[in-house]
Motif scaffolding. Structure first.
Motif, PDB file in Angstrom:
ATOM      1  N   GLU A  55    -131.423  33.123   1.201  1.00  0.00           N
ATOM      2  CA  GLU A  55    -132.776  32.780   1.593  1.00  0.00           C
ATOM      3  C   GLU A  55    -133.867  32.620   0.034  1.00  0.00           C
ATOM      4  OE1 GLU A  55    -136.926  35.803   3.210  1.00  0.00           O
ATOM      5  OE2 GLU A  55    -134.762  36.716   1.783  1.00  0.00           O
ATOM      6  N   ARG A  56    -132.790  32.670  -1.010  1.00  0.00           N
ATOM      7  CA  ARG A  56    -133.571  32.182  -2.523  1.00  0.00           C
ATOM      8  C   ARG A  56    -133.199  30.845  -3.106  1.00  0.00           C
ATOM      9  NH1 ARG A  56    -131.596  37.589  -3.993  1.00  0.00           N
ATOM     10  NH2 ARG A  56    -133.232  38.976  -4.145  1.00  0.00           N
ATOM     11  N   MET A  57    -132.100  30.796  -2.507  1.00  0.00           N
ATOM     12  CA  MET A  57    -131.297  29.237  -2.463  1.00  0.00           C
ATOM     13  C   MET A  57    -132.358  28.362  -1.862  1.00  0.00           C
ATOM     14  SD  MET A  57    -127.556  30.277  -2.888  1.00  0.00           S
ATOM     15  CE  MET A  57    -126.794  28.779  -2.227  1.00  0.00           C
ATOM     16  N   ALA A  58    -132.594  28.569  -0.508  1.00  0.00           N
ATOM     17  CA  ALA A  58    -133.592  28.146   0.170  1.00  0.00           C
ATOM     18  C   ALA A  58    -134.729  27.664  -0.261  1.00  0.00           C
ATOM     19  CB  ALA A  58    -133.677  27.974   1.714  1.00  0.00           C
ATOM     20  N   GLY A  59    -135.552  29.089  -0.887  1.00  0.00           N
ATOM     21  CA  GLY A  59    -136.505  28.963  -1.578  1.00  0.00           C
ATOM     22  C   GLY A  59    -136.435  27.415  -2.715  1.00  0.00           C
ATOM     23  N   LEU A  61    -134.422  25.141  -3.940  1.00  0.00           N
ATOM     24  CA  LEU A  61    -134.297  23.896  -2.861  1.00  0.00           C
ATOM     25  C   LEU A  61    -135.683  23.244  -2.300  1.00  0.00           C
ATOM     26  CD1 LEU A  61    -130.571  23.251  -1.950  1.00  0.00           C
ATOM     27  CD2 LEU A  61    -131.655  22.976  -3.813  1.00  0.00           C
ATOM     28  N   HIS A  62    -136.234  24.089  -1.671  1.00  0.00           N
ATOM     29  CA  HIS A  62    -137.472  23.934  -1.205  1.00  0.00           C
ATOM     30  C   HIS A  62    -138.560  23.006  -2.024  1.00  0.00           C
ATOM     31  CE1 HIS A  62    -136.270  25.408   3.135  1.00  0.00           C
ATOM     32  NE2 HIS A  62    -134.976  24.557   2.626  1.00  0.00           N
ATOM     33  N   ALA A  63    -139.099  23.368  -2.840  1.00  0.00           N
ATOM     34  CA  ALA A  63    -139.448  24.070  -4.046  1.00  0.00           C
ATOM     35  C   ALA A  63    -139.598  22.330  -4.671  1.00  0.00           C
ATOM     36  CB  ALA A  63    -139.617  25.743  -5.180  1.00  0.00           C
ATOM     37  N   ASP A  64    -138.724  21.861  -4.567  1.00  0.00           N
ATOM     38  CA  ASP A  64    -138.724  20.739  -5.366  1.00  0.00           C
ATOM     39  C   ASP A  64    -138.142  19.628  -4.346  1.00  0.00           C
ATOM     40  OD1 ASP A  64    -138.361  21.607  -7.580  1.00  0.00           O
ATOM     41  OD2 ASP A  64    -136.611  21.732  -8.079  1.00  0.00           O
ATOM     42  N   GLY A  65    -138.082  19.597  -3.088  1.00  0.00           N
ATOM     43  CA  GLY A  65    -138.332  18.869  -1.758  1.00  0.00           C
ATOM     44  C   GLY A  65    -137.098  18.888  -1.156  1.00  0.00           C
ATOM     45  N   LYS A  66    -136.090  19.631  -1.636  1.00  0.00           N
ATOM     46  CA  LYS A  66    -134.472  19.591  -1.653  1.00  0.00           C
ATOM     47  C   LYS A  66    -133.853  19.758  -0.368  1.00  0.00           C
ATOM     48  CE  LYS A  66    -133.506  17.972  -5.884  1.00  0.00           C
ATOM     49  NZ  LYS A  66    -132.538  17.051  -5.966  1.00  0.00           N
ATOM     50  N   ARG A 406    -130.751  35.200 -12.389  1.00  0.00           N
ATOM     51  CA  ARG A 406    -132.410  34.959 -13.415  1.00  0.00           C
ATOM     52  C   ARG A 406    -133.096  33.453 -12.828  1.00  0.00           C
ATOM     53  NH1 ARG A 406    -129.203  37.653 -17.363  1.00  0.00           N
ATOM     54  NH2 ARG A 406    -129.255  35.659 -18.888  1.00  0.00           N
ATOM     55  N   LYS A 407    -132.232  33.069 -13.367  1.00  0.00           N
ATOM     56  CA  LYS A 407    -132.311  31.044 -12.388  1.00  0.00           C
ATOM     57  C   LYS A 407    -133.037  31.643 -11.339  1.00  0.00           C
ATOM     58  CE  LYS A 407    -131.752  26.165 -13.926  1.00  0.00           C
ATOM     59  NZ  LYS A 407    -130.747  25.884 -14.148  1.00  0.00           N
ATOM     60  N   LEU A 408    -132.544  31.320 -10.605  1.00  0.00           N
ATOM     61  CA  LEU A 408    -132.866  31.873  -9.361  1.00  0.00           C
ATOM     62  C   LEU A 408    -134.163  32.488  -8.322  1.00  0.00           C
ATOM     63  CD1 LEU A 408    -131.290  29.997  -6.290  1.00  0.00           C
ATOM     64  CD2 LEU A 408    -130.494  32.432  -6.315  1.00  0.00           C
ATOM     65  N   GLU A 409    -133.896  33.796  -9.996  1.00  0.00           N
ATOM     66  CA  GLU A 409    -135.261  35.019  -9.115  1.00  0.00           C
ATOM     67  C   GLU A 409    -136.870  33.740  -9.657  1.00  0.00           C
ATOM     68  OE1 GLU A 409    -133.755  38.282  -9.799  1.00  0.00           O
ATOM     69  OE2 GLU A 409    -132.221  38.255  -8.464  1.00  0.00           O
ATOM     70  N   HIS A 410    -136.018  32.930 -10.866  1.00  0.00           N
ATOM     71  CA  HIS A 410    -137.303  32.381 -11.343  1.00  0.00           C
ATOM     72  C   HIS A 410    -137.913  31.592 -10.645  1.00  0.00           C
ATOM     73  CE1 HIS A 410    -139.741  32.029 -14.963  1.00  0.00           C
ATOM     74  NE2 HIS A 410    -139.799  30.627 -15.036  1.00  0.00           N
ATOM     75  N   ARG A 411    -137.835  30.606 -10.204  1.00  0.00           N
ATOM     76  CA  ARG A 411    -138.438  29.474  -9.546  1.00  0.00           C
ATOM     77  C   ARG A 411    -139.654  30.673  -8.127  1.00  0.00           C
ATOM     78  NH1 ARG A 411    -137.790  24.343  -8.572  1.00  0.00           N
ATOM     79  NH2 ARG A 411    -136.659  23.884 -10.090  1.00  0.00           N
TER      80      ARG A 411
END
Length: 789
Positions: A55-59, A61-66, A406-411
């Motif tokens: 769920e976090r990885m999808a969010g 990537l989607h924030a960057d249009g990936k 931490r990087k994943l949760e920051h975005r």
């Protein structure tokens, strides 16, 4: 036929088996990432991810249009169906961009209950011709990951006939066998490649006519020279293999391909040379273009080369306890990772370089070409003559798991788009929020004042409601109709906005949770109920290689013959016509486009002659029967029925008799047969397992030659029909279990005599064993008793 528009620049699709590799892929410029869950992944040995991670990885990537694709590319056991439903429900709610699948059970459940999931056909489905791709179109797939056995010309022809998206591997490890059609690991110990647990016996050393070699260990694909040709051939997604690989590997390989894909035409030659050098530093195997450059490449499997990853840098000269001395062909640094590979065929051991000596002096680095001594953490494990490989460098892309999390949760992921229609009165404000065509209504009281100047207008409302703070939304369109000439204090409007977005979040959560509950309940309710499949009379079928053995129908135990469709058998049609009701014609599971029309014509010839029964082994077989009626279609084990939903899916494709999966075990077979199946179920109860089926021709292997492993296990190689086949010399038999299987509800039993012939000594012994109800001598139980992992 018009075909799908291929993007001007194809997608670069990168693997991620760990969070560190995920960020390495993103940092190196991937357009999309594919990854697996801890369950249902064809790379079960990778770290893989939880649903919360996905769920976090999808969010992220989607924030960057990936894009994020999730691999569910394994076969599902019966007792895993409920968990599979929960997984599909979660993935749909996370808005992952697609799931990559092999098992038709997943296709059925996704199509019927989770329509928000796009479905891609894994390379494990062995899609290798136009008919297979067209069948995927009919089934509602949005993309095919093509078999790696195709040439550029064959890919271009498929593209010309379809609108489906086509994906192809461009780099990484290759399988010797057609993907999805390897049973080698499973036969040796129940670790099925189609369950993500391949033990890679193809990488081992074998002996053939006194010659030793790594006959089945292919080099790594590297198509970096062919990207323009692949794009012109119609590939929309360039896929890099490597969910078992390190973050360093992912970063270097993705970065190399990104540079070439983005290079201007005038710079391409120079950039390509730089990228190739970067790929050399990724510590992969020897590169090959595979089948892309032709149907019989000479460099795919070189028996003299061990199929180990890493760059060979020397051989151990001296061993003293845990001190290893050798001359390194590459510079060494503290932090490099080495693997010592024994001279025999046993697996190597890897370690990170913590101590390094040049002569008697301890150093942090050493130049190439110099004798060195390293300290390994393993005492007395290695010997002079063992090979030394570098598998990772000290300057690798590194990111600890905690830092990655931490990087994943920051975005903050991109919020759902909300279209607002606002109605304002002097005493209230009504907000109609539309998300994905679903409307939610909210009304709040206001205290307003008659405006003497600058009354409330749409600009003010847009400015206020565009600020969503930390709520998971973003403002789309805003309409408001005619507004009263009032002023609402800014503080009050901001409070209404905060309350509204909080209420919208809670309402949306409730809405989605209710929808997920309803979908899950419907999906679970669609699973087949328990029930009896007992039949009055079982049918026994013999699979033969030669139509001249049709006299076997005189054997009172054999009801039906399975005969191959080929030019010789078509010459026997007149002799076989009177027994048409007792003959099932068996299609070759590999049928390239140049042979497809010939088989289509053969089928029509057979139907006109009165034959109506056919056995299918690939999705590309189904279109062969378009326009024909009154037929009875059987599926072979190569269409993967490891659960009752796969049986249902095949029945929906007009299969009248489903052959259960060859790798299966007693427990799972009983679980499937305990369901009220829509069609009869059959099982192969005797035969030789085709361990590997490959388009690779190994010139050093003679047809029908014997192969021995380092443990003296015997195998037989055949080269026919333009393919290489490897069989175990030890057949398997469930003949002694037929009565048990009948009681469970299995109604058809297949005895494969194609390797020996019904009239041979071996064939006669098998038929006698069938009469006795016992297994022939020296047979394996395959996974029936030991279990399938």
């Amino acid at each position: 036929m018009p075909h799908a528009d291929t993007p001007e620049k194809p997608e670069l699709l990168a693997p991620a088996g760990s969070l560190e590799a995920f960020f390495a892929a993103v940092d190196a410029g991937a357009d999309a990432v594919y990854t697996g869950l801890k369950d249902f992944s064809a790379r079960a040995k990778a770290k893989n991810f939880s649903l919360a991670d996905i769920e976090r990885m999808a969010g992220y990537l989607h924030a960057d249009g990936k894009r994020l694709y999730v691999t569910l590319n394994t076969l599902i056991r019966e007792n895993e169906l409920s968990h599979l439903i929960d997984t599909l429900s979660a993935l749909e709610s996370f808005a992952v961009d697609a799931v990559i699948i092999q098992d038709l059970a997943i296709w059925k459940l996704a199509r019927e209950h989770f329509p928000g999931l796009e479905v891609h056909a894994s390379t494990q489905m062995t899609i290798h011709n136009v008919a297979g791709v067209k069948m995927l179109e009919r089934l509602g797939f949005s993309r095919a990951v093509l078999a790696r056995e195709l040439t550029l010309a064959e890919i271009a022809y498929i593209r010309s006939q379809t609108r489906l998206e086509l994906e192809h591997f461009i780099h990484g490890a290759l399988c010797f066998s057609f993907s999805g059609q390897c049973y080698f690991s499973s036969f040796l110990g129940g670790k099925s490649g189609n369950r993500g647990r391949c033990a890679q016996p193809c990488r081992r050393n074998y002996r053939h006519h006194q010659q030793q070699g790594f006959f089945f260990s292919p080099n790594d694909l590297s198509a970096i020279d062919l990207l323009p040709q692949l794009s012109r051939a119609g590939i929309c997604s360039f896929k890099i293999e490597g969910r078992m690989k390190s973050a360093e590997y992912v970063h270097k390989v993705v970065g190399a391909y990104r540079r070439v894909m983005d290079a201007a035409e005038t710079e391409r030659k120079e950039v390509l040379a730089q990228a190739k050098q970067q790929l050399k530093e990724s510590f992969g195997r020897q590169p090959t273009r595979g089948f892309l450059s032709g149907s019989q490449p000479d460099d795919m499997a070189i028996p003299s080369q061990k199929g180990a990853t890493g760059r060979f840098i020397g051989k151990v000269r001296q061993v003293q306890g845990n001190r290893l001395s050798f001359t390194s062909s590459l510079p060494l640094h503290l932090g490099d990772r080495l693997r010592i590979q024994p001279a025999n065929d046993k697996s190597g051991s890897a370690f990170t370089l913590r101590q390094l000596f040049s002569g008697s002096r301890q150093v942090k680095k050493s130049p190439d070409g110099k004798p060195v001594t390293v300290i390994s953490p393993f005492d007395q494990r290695f010997a002079p003559g063992d090979s030394v490989f570098m598998v990772a460098s000290a300057d690798a892309f590194t990111l600890s798991d905690s830092a990655a999390r931490r990087k994943l949760e920051h975005r903050r992921p991109k919020g759902e788009l909300v279209d607002l229609d606002i109605k304002v009165t002097p005493t209230s404000i009504a907000l109609a929020a539309t998300i994905n065509s679903r409307q939610l209504d909210f009304t709040y009281p206001v205290t307003s004042f008659t405006a003497t100047s600058q009354p409330l207008d749409i600009g003010v409302l847009e400015q206020v409601f565009a600020a969503v703070a930390d709520e998971p939304f973003s403002l789309g369109s805003l309409t408001c109709g005619e507004l009263p000439a009032v002023v609402i204090p800014p503080k009050q409007l901001k409070q209404i906005r905060r309350t509204f977005y909080r209420d919208l979040r809670l309402a949306r959560q409730h809405q989605l949770q209710q929808r997920r509950r309803d979908q899950r309940e419907a999906a679970v309710a669609s699973l087949l109920p328990a029930g009896s499949n007992n039949c009055q009379v079982s049918e026994f079928r013999a699979l033969l290689a030669d139509t001249r053995e049709h006299h076997l129908l005189n054997n009172e135990r054999i009801n039906t013959l399975l005969l191959p469709i080929n030019r010789h058998s078509l010459q026997q049609v007149d002799k076989l016509r009177r027994r048409a009701a007792n003959i099932i014609w068996d299609l070759p599971f590999v049928l390239f486009d140049q042979d497809w029309q010939e088989h289509q014509a053969a089928i029509r010839t057979l139907v006109q002659a009165g034959f109506h029964q056919f056995r299918l082994s690939n999705l590309g077989h189904f279109p062969l029967f378009d326009g024909l009626t009154g037929l009875k279609l059987y599926s072979s084990y190569r269409l993967f029925a490891l659960n009752s939903q796969a049986v249902v899916a095949l029945s929906k494709l007009n299969i009248a008799d489903v052959e259960l999966y060859i790798e299966d075990d007693r427990h799972n077979l009983a679980a499937i047969l305990s369901r009220q199946l829509p069609v009869p179920a059959s099982l192969m109860v005797y035969g030789r397992v085709p361990l590997l089926t490959s388009r690779i021709r190994v010139r050093q292997l003679h047809s029908d030659g014997s192969i021995l492993s380092d443990r003296d296990d015997a195998y037989r190689v055949q080269q026919r029909q333009g393919l290489t086949w490897l069989f175990s010399e030890t057949p398997f038999s469930f003949i002694s279990n037929i009565r048990e299987l009948e009681q469970l509800g299995c109604s058809g039993f297949i005895v494969d005599l194609s390797h020996c012939g019904a009239g041979s000594i071996n064939g006669k012994q098998v038929l006698e064993a069938l009469d006795r109800g016992s297994d022939p001598a020296q047979c394996s139980k395959f996974n029936f008793e030991a279990g399938l992992e």
